[in-house]
Design a protein around this motif. Structure first.
Motif, PDB file in Angstrom:
ATOM      1  N   HIS A 175       9.130  36.332   1.438  1.00  0.00           N
ATOM      2  CA  HIS A 175       9.200  36.512   2.892  1.00  0.00           C
ATOM      3  C   HIS A 175       8.014  35.805   3.536  1.00  0.00           C
ATOM      4  CE1 HIS A 175      12.446  39.405   2.665  1.00  0.00           C
ATOM      5  NE2 HIS A 175      11.743  40.174   1.851  1.00  0.00           N
ATOM      6  N   GLU A 176       8.244  35.314   4.733  1.00  0.00           N
ATOM      7  CA  GLU A 176       7.191  34.726   5.559  1.00  0.00           C
ATOM      8  C   GLU A 176       7.180  35.473   6.881  1.00  0.00           C
ATOM      9  OE1 GLU A 176       6.758  30.569   7.776  1.00  0.00           O
ATOM     10  OE2 GLU A 176       6.581  30.372   5.588  1.00  0.00           O
ATOM     11  N   MET A 177       6.050  36.120   7.171  1.00  0.00           N
ATOM     12  CA  MET A 177       5.963  36.988   8.334  1.00  0.00           C
ATOM     13  C   MET A 177       4.983  36.391   9.341  1.00  0.00           C
ATOM     14  SD  MET A 177       5.962  40.600   6.202  1.00  0.00           S
ATOM     15  CE  MET A 177       4.488  40.183   5.279  1.00  0.00           C
ATOM     16  N   ARG A 178       5.414  36.249  10.572  1.00  0.00           N
ATOM     17  CA  ARG A 178       4.614  35.646  11.629  1.00  0.00           C
ATOM     18  C   ARG A 178       4.016  36.722  12.527  1.00  0.00           C
ATOM     19  NH1 ARG A 178       3.485  30.002  11.602  1.00  0.00           N
ATOM     20  NH2 ARG A 178       5.083  29.050  10.263  1.00  0.00           N
ATOM     21  N   CYS A 179       2.700  36.698  12.661  1.00  0.00           N
ATOM     22  CA  CYS A 179       2.011  37.612  13.563  1.00  0.00           C
ATOM     23  C   CYS A 179       1.710  36.896  14.878  1.00  0.00           C
ATOM     24  CB  CYS A 179       0.724  38.120  12.912  1.00  0.00           C
ATOM     25  SG  CYS A 179       0.988  38.952  11.323  1.00  0.00           S
ATOM     26  N   ASP A 180       1.348  37.672  15.888  1.00  0.00           N
ATOM     27  CA  ASP A 180       1.081  37.082  17.202  1.00  0.00           C
ATOM     28  C   ASP A 180      -0.166  36.203  17.181  1.00  0.00           C
ATOM     29  OD1 ASP A 180       3.276  38.374  18.226  1.00  0.00           O
ATOM     30  OD2 ASP A 180       2.135  40.125  18.891  1.00  0.00           O
ATOM     31  N   LYS A 181      -1.188  36.639  16.455  1.00  0.00           N
ATOM     32  CA  LYS A 181      -2.433  35.905  16.383  1.00  0.00           C
ATOM     33  C   LYS A 181      -2.954  35.925  14.944  1.00  0.00           C
ATOM     34  CE  LYS A 181      -3.853  36.659  21.199  1.00  0.00           C
ATOM     35  NZ  LYS A 181      -4.935  37.147  22.101  1.00  0.00           N
ATOM     36  N   ARG A 182      -4.106  35.327  14.749  1.00  0.00           N
ATOM     37  CA  ARG A 182      -4.669  35.173  13.417  1.00  0.00           C
ATOM     38  C   ARG A 182      -4.898  36.532  12.747  1.00  0.00           C
ATOM     39  NH1 ARG A 182     -10.605  32.615  11.922  1.00  0.00           N
ATOM     40  NH2 ARG A 182     -10.289  32.495   9.648  1.00  0.00           N
ATOM     41  N   VAL A 183      -4.504  36.614  11.478  1.00  0.00           N
ATOM     42  CA  VAL A 183      -4.687  37.820  10.674  1.00  0.00           C
ATOM     43  C   VAL A 183      -6.052  37.753   9.995  1.00  0.00           C
ATOM     44  CG1 VAL A 183      -3.829  39.166   8.718  1.00  0.00           C
ATOM     45  CG2 VAL A 183      -2.218  38.096  10.304  1.00  0.00           C
ATOM     46  N   LEU A 184      -6.855  38.782  10.187  1.00  0.00           N
ATOM     47  CA  LEU A 184      -8.191  38.841   9.605  1.00  0.00           C
ATOM     48  C   LEU A 184      -8.316  39.867   8.486  1.00  0.00           C
ATOM     49  CD1 LEU A 184     -10.271  38.658  12.909  1.00  0.00           C
ATOM     50  CD2 LEU A 184      -9.652  36.774  11.391  1.00  0.00           C
ATOM     51  N   ALA A 185      -7.357  40.785   8.396  1.00  0.00           N
ATOM     52  CA  ALA A 185      -7.422  41.829   7.370  1.00  0.00           C
ATOM     53  C   ALA A 185      -6.028  42.368   7.110  1.00  0.00           C
ATOM     54  CB  ALA A 185      -8.343  42.964   7.819  1.00  0.00           C
ATOM     55  N   PHE A 186      -5.787  42.784   5.859  1.00  0.00           N
ATOM     56  CA  PHE A 186      -4.550  43.503   5.558  1.00  0.00           C
ATOM     57  C   PHE A 186      -4.777  44.414   4.363  1.00  0.00           C
ATOM     58  CE2 PHE A 186      -3.088  39.349   3.356  1.00  0.00           C
ATOM     59  CZ  PHE A 186      -3.585  39.740   2.125  1.00  0.00           C
ATOM     60  N   ALA A 187      -3.850  45.355   4.180  1.00  0.00           N
ATOM     61  CA  ALA A 187      -3.931  46.283   3.049  1.00  0.00           C
ATOM     62  C   ALA A 187      -2.518  46.763   2.724  1.00  0.00           C
ATOM     63  CB  ALA A 187      -4.830  47.473   3.369  1.00  0.00           C
ATOM     64  N   PRO A 188      -2.098  46.669   1.461  1.00  0.00           N
ATOM     65  CA  PRO A 188      -0.780  47.172   1.061  1.00  0.00           C
ATOM     66  C   PRO A 188      -0.818  48.661   0.764  1.00  0.00           C
ATOM     67  CG  PRO A 188      -1.812  46.055  -0.776  1.00  0.00           C
ATOM     68  CD  PRO A 188      -2.777  45.945   0.367  1.00  0.00           C
ATOM     69  N   ALA A 189       0.300  49.339   1.013  1.00  0.00           N
ATOM     70  CA  ALA A 189       0.457  50.751   0.667  1.00  0.00           C
ATOM     71  C   ALA A 189       1.451  50.878  -0.478  1.00  0.00           C
ATOM     72  CB  ALA A 189       0.930  51.548   1.882  1.00  0.00           C
ATOM     73  N   LYS A 190       1.469  52.052  -1.123  1.00  0.00           N
ATOM     74  CA  LYS A 190       2.333  52.245  -2.282  1.00  0.00           C
ATOM     75  C   LYS A 190       3.809  52.314  -1.934  1.00  0.00           C
ATOM     76  CE  LYS A 190      -1.111  54.578  -5.175  1.00  0.00           C
ATOM     77  NZ  LYS A 190      -1.458  55.820  -5.915  1.00  0.00           N
ATOM     78  N   ASN A 191       4.132  52.552  -0.663  1.00  0.00           N
ATOM     79  CA  ASN A 191       5.535  52.674  -0.270  1.00  0.00           C
ATOM     80  C   ASN A 191       6.161  51.345   0.121  1.00  0.00           C
ATOM     81  OD1 ASN A 191       4.096  52.279   2.051  1.00  0.00           O
ATOM     82  ND2 ASN A 191       4.895  54.061   3.153  1.00  0.00           N
ATOM     83  N   GLY A 192       5.524  50.227  -0.250  1.00  0.00           N
ATOM     84  CA  GLY A 192       6.085  48.916   0.054  1.00  0.00           C
ATOM     85  C   GLY A 192       5.821  48.440   1.458  1.00  0.00           C
ATOM     86  N   VAL A 193       4.827  49.020   2.119  1.00  0.00           N
ATOM     87  CA  VAL A 193       4.460  48.638   3.484  1.00  0.00           C
ATOM     88  C   VAL A 193       3.132  47.895   3.445  1.00  0.00           C
ATOM     89  CG1 VAL A 193       3.860  49.475   5.786  1.00  0.00           C
ATOM     90  CG2 VAL A 193       5.716  50.538   4.519  1.00  0.00           C
ATOM     91  N   LEU A 194       3.021  46.837   4.231  1.00  0.00           N
ATOM     92  CA  LEU A 194       1.789  46.083   4.357  1.00  0.00           C
ATOM     93  C   LEU A 194       1.258  46.247   5.772  1.00  0.00           C
ATOM     94  CD1 LEU A 194      -0.151  43.933   3.041  1.00  0.00           C
ATOM     95  CD2 LEU A 194       1.239  42.212   4.215  1.00  0.00           C
ATOM     96  N   TYR A 195       0.004  46.676   5.893  1.00  0.00           N
ATOM     97  CA  TYR A 195      -0.635  46.852   7.190  1.00  0.00           C
ATOM     98  C   TYR A 195      -1.543  45.658   7.477  1.00  0.00           C
ATOM     99  CZ  TYR A 195       0.988  51.663   6.839  1.00  0.00           C
ATOM    100  OH  TYR A 195       1.784  52.789   6.709  1.00  0.00           O
ATOM    101  N   THR A 196      -1.352  45.025   8.640  1.00  0.00           N
ATOM    102  CA  THR A 196      -2.139  43.849   8.997  1.00  0.00           C
ATOM    103  C   THR A 196      -2.867  44.083  10.322  1.00  0.00           C
ATOM    104  OG1 THR A 196      -0.333  42.779  10.228  1.00  0.00           O
ATOM    105  CG2 THR A 196      -0.468  42.345   7.858  1.00  0.00           C
ATOM    106  N   GLY A 197      -3.967  43.365  10.500  1.00  0.00           N
ATOM    107  CA  GLY A 197      -4.715  43.423  11.748  1.00  0.00           C
ATOM    108  C   GLY A 197      -5.538  42.159  11.898  1.00  0.00           C
ATOM    109  N   GLY A 198      -5.983  41.895  13.115  1.00  0.00           N
ATOM    110  CA  GLY A 198      -6.768  40.690  13.336  1.00  0.00           C
ATOM    111  C   GLY A 198      -7.087  40.473  14.793  1.00  0.00           C
ATOM    112  N   GLU A 199      -6.891  39.242  15.250  1.00  0.00           N
ATOM    113  CA  GLU A 199      -7.270  38.883  16.607  1.00  0.00           C
ATOM    114  C   GLU A 199      -6.359  39.489  17.671  1.00  0.00           C
ATOM    115  OE1 GLU A 199      -7.640  34.655  16.775  1.00  0.00           O
ATOM    116  OE2 GLU A 199      -9.529  34.640  15.647  1.00  0.00           O
ATOM    117  N   ASP A 200      -5.222  40.041  17.277  1.00  0.00           N
ATOM    118  CA  ASP A 200      -4.352  40.703  18.259  1.00  0.00           C
ATOM    119  C   ASP A 200      -4.823  42.114  18.586  1.00  0.00           C
ATOM    120  OD1 ASP A 200      -3.740  42.010  15.946  1.00  0.00           O
ATOM    121  OD2 ASP A 200      -1.572  41.666  16.044  1.00  0.00           O
ATOM    122  N   ARG A 201      -5.863  42.610  17.871  1.00  0.00           N
ATOM    123  CA  ARG A 201      -6.506  43.904  18.116  1.00  0.00           C
ATOM    124  C   ARG A 201      -5.621  45.101  17.784  1.00  0.00           C
ATOM    125  NH1 ARG A 201      -9.350  42.657  24.028  1.00  0.00           N
ATOM    126  NH2 ARG A 201     -10.252  40.636  23.438  1.00  0.00           N
ATOM    127  N   GLY A 202      -4.468  44.854  17.189  1.00  0.00           N
ATOM    128  CA  GLY A 202      -3.561  45.940  16.831  1.00  0.00           C
ATOM    129  C   GLY A 202      -3.426  46.073  15.324  1.00  0.00           C
TER     130      GLY A 202
END
Length: 338
Positions: free
Chosen positions: A212-239
Motif C-alpha cells: 500500500h502507498e498512503m498519502r498524507c496531507d503534509k510531511r510525516v515526521l513520526a509514526f508507530a505501528p500498533a498490534k491491531n494492524g493500525v499505523l499511527y502517523t504524525g508530522g507537519e499537519d499537527r494531527g
C-alpha cells in the motif's frame, strides 16, 4: 509505563504514566504524566531516543557523539557509550520478551554500532551503506533479531545481517526515507513501513514489494505501528492519523492534536483501564507538549487528551516502554537477593 523525550536544548525528560484516583464521591480514575527526571544529558542537541519495549531501559543519542543509558525505575543515568565518532542519528533496541538483547546505534560517519545489552559491550561496527559515509536516519530491528533495516538521508535502504555483522542488501530509493519500522497487519502479515516526505509505504518483509502507498496531507515526521494492524502517523499537519495497514485507508484522525509539528509517537498496546483493554497513543510536538490519547476516542470530533505535560522545550524525539515500573523494581530486588 514510561516515556522518554529529547530536545534541542540538550535536556532529556522521563515521565511515568500513573493512575490517580479522584476523591469521593466520584472516585474516578484519571491518568497523569509524573516526572521521573529532567536534566541536560548531552553536550549538544539530542537527536534520537529509544526504549526497550518491556523493560525499564532507555537510551539517547546526541550531537556530542555519544549514547547515554538510563534506568527508568530508579531514574538513574547509567553513563555514556563513547564508541561513536560522530553525531548519533538513530537508536533501536532488540528484546526477547522482557529482556533487552541488543542496542543498535547509527552515527553520521555512516557506521552502525551493535552492542550486547548485557553490559553494553561493543560487538561490532559496520558501514551501513556502500556509498561511503552516508548516515542512517532511522533503524528498525526485525522481531527475530536476525536482521535490521536502515534508511539513509541520501536515499539509501540497507538490510543488515546482525548475526554475521555485515550488510546483506542495499539499494537506492526514489526519495530519501526518514523513518522505518517493522509491523504486522491485522491478518498477522510480516510487514515493514517507511515514511518519505508526505508518503508512507507498506512493504512485504519477504520481497520488499509495495503493498500500500498512503498519502498524507503534509510531511510525516513520526509514526508507530500498533498490534491491531493500525499505523499511527504524525508530522507537519499537527494531527495524528490512524491507518489500516490491511487496506491502506484512514480509519480515524485527530485534527489539531498539537499546535505545532508532531515529532514523536509511541503506542501502548493492551492498556488496562480497569474495565477493558485499550490502546493508548502518546505524541510529542516541537513546542514541548506531550499528550496521551485513548485510541478509542480518536474518531471523535474533538477528543480530549487523557494526560499531558509541557516540557517548554523544542522536543526532537519520543520513546516509551509499556512495562510497569513497579514490576521492574520488584524484579530487580528479587534478582539482587538471589
Amino acid at each position: 509505563m514510561a516515556l522518554v523525550a529529547g530536545s534541542y536544548e540538550r535536556f532529556i525528560w522521563g515521565f511515568s504514566l500513573k493512575t490517580i484516583t479522584a476523591t469521593a464521591p466520584s472516585s474516578e480514575e484519571n491518568l497523569a504524566l509524573a516526572p521521573l527526571f529532567s536534566y541536560p544529558a548531552h553536550a549538544g542537541p539530542i537527536r534520537c531516543v529509544a526504549a526497550a519495549p518491556r523493560a525499564g531501559l532507555a537510551a539517547s543519542g546526541g550531537a556530542d557523539d555519544s549514547v547515554r543509558l538510563y534506568d527508568l525505575p530508579t531514574a538513574a543515568d547509567l553513563g555514556p557509550l563513547l564508541d561513536p565518532s560522530a553525531a548519533v542519528s538513530a537508536l533501536a533496541f532488540h528484546s526477547i520478551g522482557p529482556v533487552p538483547r541488543n542496542l543498535l546505534a547509527a552515527s553520521d560517519d555512516g557506521l552502525l554500532h551493535l552492542y550486547d545489552a548485557d553490559g553494553f559491550a561493543l560487538l561490532s561496527s559496520l558501514r551501513v551503506f556502500p556509498r561511503g559515509r552516508e548516515a542512517a536516519d532511522a533503524v528498525a530491528v526485525h522481531p527475530s533479531g536476525r536482521v535490521a533495516l536502515a534508511v539513509g538521508r541520501a536515499g539509501g535502504l540497507a538490510m543488515l545481517n546482525l548475526l554475521r555483522g555485515r550488510r546483506s542488501f542495499a539499494c537506492r530509493l526514489e526519495r530519501p526515507a526518514s523513518a522505518v519500522a517493522y509491523a504486522e497487519d491485522a491478518a498477522g502479515g510480516d510487514r515493514f513501513v517507511m515514511a518519505s516526505e508526505e508518503k508512507v509505504t507498506v512493504h512485504d518483509s519477504e520481497d520488499a514489494r509495495i503493498i500500500h502507498e498512503m498519502r498524507c496531507d503534509k510531511r510525516v515526521l513520526a509514526f508507530a505501528p500498533a498490534k491491531n494492524g493500525v499505523l499511527y502517523t504524525g508530522g507537519e499537519d499537527r494531527g495524528i492519523t490512524a491507518w489500516d495497514m490491511s487496506s491502506g485507508k484512514v480509519s480515524s484522525r485527530i485534527a489539531g492534536a498539537h499546535s505545532t509539528r508532531v515529532k514523536g509517537i509511541v503506542v501502548f498496546d493492551n492498556w488496562n483501564d480497569g474495565s477493558e483493554l485499550s490502546t493508548l497513543v502518546a505524541s510529542a510536538s516541537s513546542d514541548g507538549m506531550i499528550r496521551i490519547w485513548d485510541a478509542r476516542m480518536i474518531g471523535n470530533e474533538k477528543p480530549t487528551p487523557l494526560a499531558e505535560a509541557n516540557t517548554k522545550a523544542r522536543l526532537t524525539c519520543l520513546a516509551g516502554t509499556s512495562l510497569k515500573l513497579l514490576f521492574v523494581i520488584l524484579l530487580k530486588l528479587i534478582n539482587s537477593s538471589l
